[in-house]
Enzyme design. Structure first.
Site, PDB file in Angstrom:
ATOM      1  N   SER A 103      10.924  23.882  30.700  1.00  0.00           N
ATOM      2  CA  SER A 103      12.127  23.865  30.812  1.00  0.00           C
ATOM      3  C   SER A 103      13.282  23.810  32.163  1.00  0.00           C
ATOM      4  CB  SER A 103      13.075  24.655  30.305  1.00  0.00           C
ATOM      5  OG  SER A 103      14.175  24.658  30.575  1.00  0.00           O
ATOM      6  N   HIS A 161      11.830  18.747  30.101  1.00  0.00           N
ATOM      7  CA  HIS A 161      13.530  19.767  29.302  1.00  0.00           C
ATOM      8  C   HIS A 161      13.926  19.883  30.204  1.00  0.00           C
ATOM      9  CE1 HIS A 161      14.793  21.558  25.783  1.00  0.00           C
ATOM     10  NE2 HIS A 161      15.523  22.496  26.586  1.00  0.00           N
ATOM     11  N   ASP A 180      18.616  20.994  30.809  1.00  0.00           N
ATOM     12  CA  ASP A 180      19.591  21.469  30.234  1.00  0.00           C
ATOM     13  C   ASP A 180      20.295  21.389  30.890  1.00  0.00           C
ATOM     14  OD1 ASP A 180      17.914  23.695  27.800  1.00  0.00           O
ATOM     15  OD2 ASP A 180      17.294  24.137  29.800  1.00  0.00           O
ATOM     16  N   MET A 184      24.566  22.177  30.847  1.00  0.00           N
ATOM     17  CA  MET A 184      25.312  23.321  30.271  1.00  0.00           C
ATOM     18  C   MET A 184      27.158  22.982  30.830  1.00  0.00           C
ATOM     19  SD  MET A 184      23.488  26.372  31.167  1.00  0.00           S
ATOM     20  CE  MET A 184      21.577  26.293  30.214  1.00  0.00           C
ATOM     21  N   HIS A 197      19.105  18.594  26.928  1.00  0.00           N
ATOM     22  CA  HIS A 197      19.329  19.400  25.821  1.00  0.00           C
ATOM     23  C   HIS A 197      20.811  19.708  26.232  1.00  0.00           C
ATOM     24  CE1 HIS A 197      18.873  23.941  24.641  1.00  0.00           C
ATOM     25  NE2 HIS A 197      20.575  23.234  23.820  1.00  0.00           N
ATOM     26  N   MET A 203      23.981  20.978  25.857  1.00  0.00           N
ATOM     27  CA  MET A 203      24.328  22.238  25.740  1.00  0.00           C
ATOM     28  C   MET A 203      25.995  22.360  26.176  1.00  0.00           C
ATOM     29  SD  MET A 203      21.766  24.993  26.768  1.00  0.00           S
ATOM     30  CE  MET A 203      20.541  23.821  27.249  1.00  0.00           C
ATOM     31  N   MET A 258      16.735  26.983  18.599  1.00  0.00           N
ATOM     32  CA  MET A 258      16.505  28.095  20.153  1.00  0.00           C
ATOM     33  C   MET A 258      16.133  29.262  19.633  1.00  0.00           C
ATOM     34  SD  MET A 258      18.225  26.283  22.182  1.00  0.00           S
ATOM     35  CE  MET A 258      18.257  27.317  23.186  1.00  0.00           C
ATOM     36  N   ASP A 262      13.039  26.657  21.917  1.00  0.00           N
ATOM     37  CA  ASP A 262      12.808  26.834  23.241  1.00  0.00           C
ATOM     38  C   ASP A 262      13.875  28.055  23.017  1.00  0.00           C
ATOM     39  OD1 ASP A 262      14.547  26.810  25.567  1.00  0.00           O
ATOM     40  OD2 ASP A 262      15.613  24.795  24.499  1.00  0.00           O
TER      41      ASP A 262
HETATM   42  C1  DX5 Z   1      18.532  28.029  27.500  1.00  0.00           C
HETATM   43  C2  DX5 Z   1      17.318  26.689  27.701  1.00  0.00           C
HETATM   44  C3  DX5 Z   1      16.390  27.216  27.713  1.00  0.00           C
HETATM   45  C4  DX5 Z   1      15.263  28.125  28.674  1.00  0.00           C
HETATM   46  C5  DX5 Z   1      14.304  28.661  28.119  1.00  0.00           C
HETATM   47  O1  DX5 Z   1      20.598  27.918  27.045  1.00  0.00           O
HETATM   48  O2  DX5 Z   1      17.896  26.004  26.397  1.00  0.00           O
HETATM   49  O3  DX5 Z   1      15.650  25.445  27.808  1.00  0.00           O
HETATM   50  O4  DX5 Z   1      15.892  26.944  30.359  1.00  0.00           O
HETATM   51  O5  DX5 Z   1      14.252  29.195  29.332  1.00  0.00           O
HETATM   52  P1  DX5 Z   1      13.491  30.185  29.244  1.00  0.00           P
HETATM   53  O6  DX5 Z   1      11.910  29.760  28.863  1.00  0.00           O
HETATM   54  O7  DX5 Z   1      12.947  31.004  30.760  1.00  0.00           O
HETATM   55  O8  DX5 Z   1      13.581  31.536  28.084  1.00  0.00           O
HETATM   56 ZN    ZN Z   2      16.720  23.788  26.773  1.00  0.00          ZN
END
Ligand code: DX5
Ligand code: ZN
Length: 216
Positions: A8, A33, A35, A37, A66, A68, A137, A175
């Protein structure tokens, strides 16, 4: 199928993003991956399309995006144009999930539905045949480096059972808080894709960390 590993990018060093992506290119990582947000669906803001496009320009691994964000259906064309292989939308963010999944596929991407820790897998009963992947999640989304939520392992096992019962080949991705210990239990329970942020990017030897996750 041997499980896949998707580091990620959220945990990468953003001052050296090109080197971090190059490390991914040279590693055994299967996907990258990403993210996104919005500060509304989750209490944090990460980065958006300009960063996604820049990464896509140099990344040789498929991008697992992903989202969010609220109303992710508004951004399907942008995510596709930014070169995503797979677009994950949250179950909790989509009122018309079936329509959104159809539109993601029409835009040429694989479609994933994501569940927050409190959302039961049983709610996927009617959408499962339409999605390519379910992203479970194992932390509350919004931040990297959080503690793994234990009940996620049982959730993977229950979802795997549903997928097998229906004769489907839907992938299960997990994740949040993934390391060698939690990752092993997730793979044993039926996970097909492990996302890992801090475990990979904060490791002394990042490629070795990816290798170790692949070896589970
Ligand atoms: C959290 C993200 C994850 C995050 C995971 O909201 O969706 O992808 O980057 O990070 P780790 O592996 O450090 O928990
Ligand atoms: Zn994620």
């Amino acid at each position: 199928m041997k499980h896949l590993v998707a580091p990620s990018l959220l945990a990468a060093d953003f001052l050296h993003l090109a080197q971090e992506v190059e490390m991914i290119n040279e590693s055994e990582a299967d996907w990258l991956h990403i993210d996104v947000m919005d500060g509304v669906f989750v209490p944090n803001i990460s980065f958006g399309f300009p960063v996604l496009e820049a990464v896509q320009g140099i990344c040789r691994k498929p991008l697992d995006v992903h989202l969010m964000i609220v109303e992710p259906q508004k951004f399907i064309a942008e995510v596709a144009a930014a070169g995503a292989y797979l677009m994950n939308v949250h179950y909790e963010a989509c009122t018309h999930l079936h329509r959104t999944i159809g539109a993601i596929k029409e835009a040429g991407m694989k479609a994933g539905v994501t569940l927050n820790p409190h959302t039961p897998v049983a709610l996927l009963e009617d959408i499962l045949p339409d999605v390519d992947m379910v992203l479970l999640m194992s932390v509350n989304p919004g931040y990297g480096g959080q503690k793994f939520i234990e009940h996620s392992v049982a959730k993977v096992a229950r979802l795997k059972e549903m997928i097998v019962d229906k004769g489907l080949d839907t992938l299960i991705e997990v994740d949040g808080g993934v390391n060698l210990e939690t990752g092993k239990r997730l793979v044993d329970a039926g996970a097909d894709v492990l996302v890992a942020g801090n475990f990979v990017f904060k490791a002394h030897d990042q490629k070795q960390a990816i290798h170790a996750l692949k070896e589970l």
